[in-house]
Design an enzyme around this catalytic site. Structure first.
Site, short mmCIF file in Angstrom:
data_model
loop_
_atom_site.label_atom_id
_atom_site.label_comp_id
_atom_site.label_asym_id
_atom_site.label_seq_id
_atom_site.Cartn_x
_atom_site.Cartn_y
_atom_site.Cartn_z
N GLY A 264 0.82 -1.21 0.00
CA GLY A 264 0.00 0.00 0.00
C GLY A 264 0.85 1.25 0.00
O GLY A 264 1.96 1.27 -0.53
N SER A 265 0.34 2.28 0.62
CA SER A 265 0.98 3.60 0.58
C SER A 265 2.04 3.74 1.67
O SER A 265 1.97 3.09 2.72
CB SER A 265 -0.07 4.69 0.77
OG SER A 265 -0.56 4.67 2.11
N GLY B 255 2.01 2.54 5.49
CA GLY B 255 3.17 1.70 5.81
C GLY B 255 3.84 2.12 7.11
O GLY B 255 4.28 1.28 7.90
N GLU C 244 5.66 -3.32 0.92
CA GLU C 244 5.67 -3.09 -0.53
C GLU C 244 4.91 -1.79 -0.78
O GLU C 244 3.68 -1.77 -0.77
CB GLU C 244 5.03 -4.27 -1.27
CG GLU C 244 5.79 -5.58 -1.13
CD GLU C 244 7.16 -5.54 -1.79
OE1 GLU C 244 7.38 -4.69 -2.67
OE2 GLU C 244 8.01 -6.37 -1.41
N CYS D 145 1.89 0.42 -8.58
CA CYS D 145 3.07 0.96 -7.91
C CYS D 145 4.28 1.02 -8.83
O CYS D 145 5.20 1.80 -8.60
CB CYS D 145 3.39 0.12 -6.66
SG CYS D 145 3.60 -1.64 -7.00
#
Length: 479
Positions: free
Chosen positions: A190-191, A195, A212, A247
């Site tokens: 995610g972001s 994170g 990630e 991403c």
């Protein structure tokens, strides 16, 4: 789902892991084969759910959601016996006689928090690694892809061991409750903003994490590039990759000023050949995920510093969550569109005078998840590889490293930590336990107190692998 229910689910899964069942190779292989079976029987359902959530074309869904998960399972099934075997390594001379090895073992009970942009892939792909490594798993799919989340929650208990593999649906309250539990590993996609929250919660129990994340993945195009091929590959990596909502999608292009006009014209021609004169009617491009992201992207385009920079596209339709593939020319480097990850169908193109200027721009920003370089010059390739840092790099193409299971996929710095895919997924969910074994029959007395000058000399020679000195000590000729 209430916090107490989530705590109970986690407790049940931990109890099942403690039984030792998930460590069995037979159990692992059975789960992996069941995932393959699930995909074979429900490919149409998966495609339909992802289309409902993302408007993702069926071909793109197969290539980027279904095939990678099926391929990951098949690779793990084929190699699991070798992956789980102990690896022998040479022991230190001073420890002889001895044997040394590394044995992978599961972390235990792991939490996987998925993302909405590839809702099937990013839920199941990490799970393949976790299962292959022998862990029990709790999966939290993204609530922003509700159709896929519901499908996963319905299908997984029908195919997998539901006492060791559980799905928890929900939004922020459920994710918060999950993060308050004790885990042996957390895998989050995610972001960077979330994170940081995940990492802070994990730190309370010293739980290892794989993050990630994302960031602004740049493309560098030098004057030697084949612009026709380069624009095709950049375009499919951008708009053919969830319409830029990935991403690893190209976020902005730095192109040599000597060919920037030709590059923009080539990109316009490529977009027309891909999506026609009216991309709104194309069946080969995804839509923006929801109204919040649509409004965010529209806000980037409506910026007074950006509106005049639109070189192509810019059309939008709120009712269809549609924004046309849009090219921006020479936007200010301090503009919002160049400050945050775009995550949508907008591509800034910025002219640079040299490869050094391009490298300086890349290095002035947080380390990206991916960096793409288009050049025919080996010296340029070597220079960019040596002078930049990114999670991964592709030369003369975009995004294909993501599908290459022999390469680790992951970020660095702001774009994440840890990696997975292929054997790297197994390793991400394994602790490699170091094992040294010695017999009773030989005991070097020089290692035990009291320490005489002779003992110290002998141990020094032994530790430094001074074979001659060891022999001389044993013969009483040294020390």
């Amino acid at each position: 789902m209430e916090s107490a229910v989530i705590a109970a689910v986690c407790g049940e899964v931990r109890g099942d892991f403690k039984s030792g069942r998930t460590r069995s190779l037979d159990w692992r292989l059975a789960q992996l084969k069941s995932i393959v079976d699930l995909i074979k029987k429900h490919e149409e359902d998966i495609t339909e759910a992802v289309a409902v959530d993302m408007g993702k074309p069926s071909y793109e869904c197969f290539a980027s959601e279904i095939f990678p998960v099926k391929s990951a399972c098949q690779l793990a099934i084929k190699n699991l016996k070798n992956w789980t075997a102990a690896v022998n390594v040479p022991p230190l001379l001073a420890t002889l006689p001895a044997s040394a090895s590394m044995k992978p073992e599961p972390f235990g009970v792991v939490l996987i928090i998925s993302a909405w942009n590839f809702p099937f892939l990013l839920s199941l792909d990490p799970m393949v690694g976790a299962i292959a490594a022998g862990n029990a798993v709790v999966l939290k799919p993204s609530e922003m892809a509700p159709a896929t989340s519901a499908l996963i929650a319905r299908l997984l208990p029908l195919y997998l061991d539901k006492s060791a593999i559980r799905v928890v649906e929900g939004g922020i309250p459920e994710t918060t409750a999950l993060l308050q539990q004790k885990w042996d590993k957390i895998f989050y996609t995610g972001s960077p903003r979330v994170g940081r929250i995940v990492m802070a919660e994990a730190a309370k129990n010293l739980t290892p994490v794989t993050l990630e994340l994302g960031g602004k993945s740049p493309v560098i195009v030098d004057s030697s590039s084949d612009l026709k091929v380069a624009t095709r590959r950049i375009a499919v990596g951008k708009w053919g990759n969830n319409n830029g909502q990935a991403c690893v999608s190209p976020d902005y292009v730095l192109v040599d000023s000597s060919c920037s006009t030709k590059f923009i014209e080539a990109m316009k021609d490529t977009l027309k050949s891909f999506y026609g004169e009216n991309p709104r009617e194309s069946m080969d491009i995804s839509r923006v995920v929801n109204i919040n992201h649509f409004n965010r992207l529209v806000g980037l385009l409506d910026d007074p510093n950006i509106a005049s920079k639109i070189a192509h596209g810019g059309e939008k339709d709120e009712t269809k969550l549609y924004i046309a593939p849009t090219l921006l020319e020479d936007v200010p480097l301090d503009s919002k569109v160049m400050s945050e990850e775009i995550f949508g169908p907008i591509l800034p193109i910025i002219s640079v005078r040299s490869i050094d200027e391009a490298i300086d721009i890349v290095n002035s920003r947080p380390k990206p998840l991916a960096l793409y370089l288009f050049t025919k010059k080996d010296k340029v390739k070597e220079k960019v590889i040596a002078e930049t840092s990114a999670g991964g790099m592709v030369v003369n193409d975009c995004c294909l490293h993501f599908l290459t299971t022999t390469l680790p996929f992951g970020g660095v710095g702001e774009s994440g930590m840890g990696s997975y895919h292929g054997k790297f997924s197994f390793d991400a969910f394994s602790h490699h336990k170091a094992i040294l074994t010695r017999p009773f029959w030989m005991d070097i007395m020089a290692r035990y107190p009291p320490y005489s000058a002779h003992k110290k000399t002998f141990i020094r020679c032994l530790l430094e692998a001074d074979f001659v000195g060891v022999i001389l000590c044993l013969l009483g000729l040294k020390g």
